[in-house]
Enzyme design. Structure first.
Site, PDB file in Angstrom:
ATOM      1  N   GLU A  52       0.854  -1.197   0.000  1.00  0.00           N
ATOM      2  CA  GLU A  52       0.000   0.000   0.000  1.00  0.00           C
ATOM      3  C   GLU A  52       0.878   1.231   0.000  1.00  0.00           C
ATOM      4  O   GLU A  52       1.811   1.335   0.803  1.00  0.00           O
ATOM      5  CB  GLU A  52      -0.942   0.032   1.197  1.00  0.00           C
ATOM      6  N   GLU A  57       4.697   4.906   3.863  1.00  0.00           N
ATOM      7  CA  GLU A  57       4.210   6.235   4.255  1.00  0.00           C
ATOM      8  C   GLU A  57       5.406   7.043   4.758  1.00  0.00           C
ATOM      9  O   GLU A  57       6.267   6.502   5.456  1.00  0.00           O
ATOM     10  CB  GLU A  57       3.146   6.111   5.355  1.00  0.00           C
ATOM     11  N   ASP A 101      10.293   7.176   0.723  1.00  0.00           N
ATOM     12  CA  ASP A 101       9.684   7.560  -0.552  1.00  0.00           C
ATOM     13  C   ASP A 101       9.247   6.327  -1.336  1.00  0.00           C
ATOM     14  O   ASP A 101      10.027   5.382  -1.525  1.00  0.00           O
ATOM     15  CB  ASP A 101      10.699   8.366  -1.364  1.00  0.00           C
ATOM     16  N   ASP A 118      -3.114  12.406  -2.735  1.00  0.00           N
ATOM     17  CA  ASP A 118      -3.287  13.861  -2.802  1.00  0.00           C
ATOM     18  C   ASP A 118      -3.742  14.249  -4.208  1.00  0.00           C
ATOM     19  O   ASP A 118      -3.066  13.953  -5.187  1.00  0.00           O
ATOM     20  CB  ASP A 118      -1.955  14.548  -2.479  1.00  0.00           C
ATOM     21  N   LYS A 155      -5.465  21.980  -7.982  1.00  0.00           N
ATOM     22  CA  LYS A 155      -5.232  23.097  -8.908  1.00  0.00           C
ATOM     23  C   LYS A 155      -4.576  22.571 -10.190  1.00  0.00           C
ATOM     24  O   LYS A 155      -3.668  21.747 -10.135  1.00  0.00           O
ATOM     25  CB  LYS A 155      -4.332  24.144  -8.260  1.00  0.00           C
ATOM     26  N   ASP A 169     -11.719  10.479  -4.463  1.00  0.00           N
ATOM     27  CA  ASP A 169     -13.002  11.166  -4.366  1.00  0.00           C
ATOM     28  C   ASP A 169     -12.985  12.485  -5.153  1.00  0.00           C
ATOM     29  O   ASP A 169     -13.823  13.347  -4.935  1.00  0.00           O
ATOM     30  CB  ASP A 169     -13.392  11.408  -2.902  1.00  0.00           C
ATOM     31  N   LYS A 189     -14.258   6.982   7.553  1.00  0.00           N
ATOM     32  CA  LYS A 189     -15.260   7.909   8.115  1.00  0.00           C
ATOM     33  C   LYS A 189     -15.402   9.152   7.233  1.00  0.00           C
ATOM     34  O   LYS A 189     -16.494   9.696   7.080  1.00  0.00           O
ATOM     35  CB  LYS A 189     -14.900   8.290   9.547  1.00  0.00           C
ATOM     36  N   PHE A 190     -14.295   9.577   6.614  1.00  0.00           N
ATOM     37  CA  PHE A 190     -14.363  10.742   5.725  1.00  0.00           C
ATOM     38  C   PHE A 190     -15.150  10.403   4.468  1.00  0.00           C
ATOM     39  O   PHE A 190     -15.916  11.209   3.961  1.00  0.00           O
ATOM     40  CB  PHE A 190     -12.953  11.196   5.360  1.00  0.00           C
ATOM     41  N   GLU A 191     -14.949   9.179   3.966  1.00  0.00           N
ATOM     42  CA  GLU A 191     -15.670   8.742   2.784  1.00  0.00           C
ATOM     43  C   GLU A 191     -17.165   8.629   3.074  1.00  0.00           C
ATOM     44  O   GLU A 191     -17.995   9.074   2.280  1.00  0.00           O
ATOM     45  CB  GLU A 191     -15.113   7.392   2.333  1.00  0.00           C
TER      46      GLU A 191
END
Length: 214
Positions: free
Chosen positions: A40, A65, A92, A115, A119, A151, A188-190
């Site tokens: 992952e 991560e 990385d 991320d 923009k 998302d 939870k954000f999803e």
């Protein structure tokens, strides 16, 4: 970073955080067994990562991560859930893929909610780009899968175009986007976003058989 995360780093880090190395990882030695290995990339705070590892005990997982609070949070979950099939590399992701992951060695790759760099002038910073996808594909065993989720609709469209253009990968969904696989839990954000009417797009591609030299 909370005290629980700091304690987890100190107490569990030496066992569950693998140091970056410039040679391919020996997963059999790390996990003391032979099992399908899933990588992952960018697990954030690691809540979904831990849940996936818990519900798929027949597989081994390595999460990559760079941010220390996320590493500490996932270590805390590893301790709470007593997970033996999960390790972390704090480095990385491109260097990890190039140097620590042997070609055709992974059963799966997860990239969830990277991320979006929303923009337009920052789109070139997005993780899913042709060169990176070619590297991902090279690390998958034939039949291995690449599962991405986002998302942000315009990022989903870019992902679909870039993944679809990689000849080593095949889309599992004739519709383009795939249904959310059972193994990816809702965050939870999803959940919050879905209640507000926001979309989430899953993409599931598989590694084509390796071509034989003519």
């Amino acid at each position: 970073m909370g005290t629980g995360q700091q304690r987890a780093l100190e107490e569990l880090g030496p066992r569950f955080v693998l140091p970056f190395q410039a040679t391919p990882l020996d997963a059999g030695a790390v996990f003391a067994r032979q099992a399908p290995l899933v990588l992952e990339i960018g697990f954030g705070m690691g809540q979904a990562t831990a849940e996936i590892a818990q519900t798929r005990p027949e597989m081994d997982f390595v999460g990559v991560e760079v941010h220390t609070p996320g590493v500490g949070a996932l270590l805390k979950r590893i301790g709470e859930l007593e997970l033996a099939n999960l390790r972390i590399v704090q480095h990385d992701a491109v260097e990890v893929l190039r140097q620590m992951v042997a070609p055709a060695s992974l059963a799966g790759i997860h990239i969830y909610f990277p991320d979006p760099w929303h923009k337009k002038k920052h789109h070139k910073r997005r993780l899913i780009q042709p060169e990176f996808v070619a590297l991902l594909a090279s690390r998958l065993a034939p039949g291995g899968y690449l599962h991405c989720a986002t998302d942000w609709q315009d990022y989903a469209e870019q992902m679909l175009a870039v993944l679809g253009a990689e000849p080593a990968l095949a889309n599992t969904s004739e519709a383009g986007y795939a249904p959310r696989p059972d193994w990816r839990p809702l965050t939870k954000f999803e959940n919050r976003g879905l209640k507000l009417g926001h979309g989430v797009w899953d993409l599931l591609f598989v590694r084509q058989p390796l071509t034989q030299p003519s």
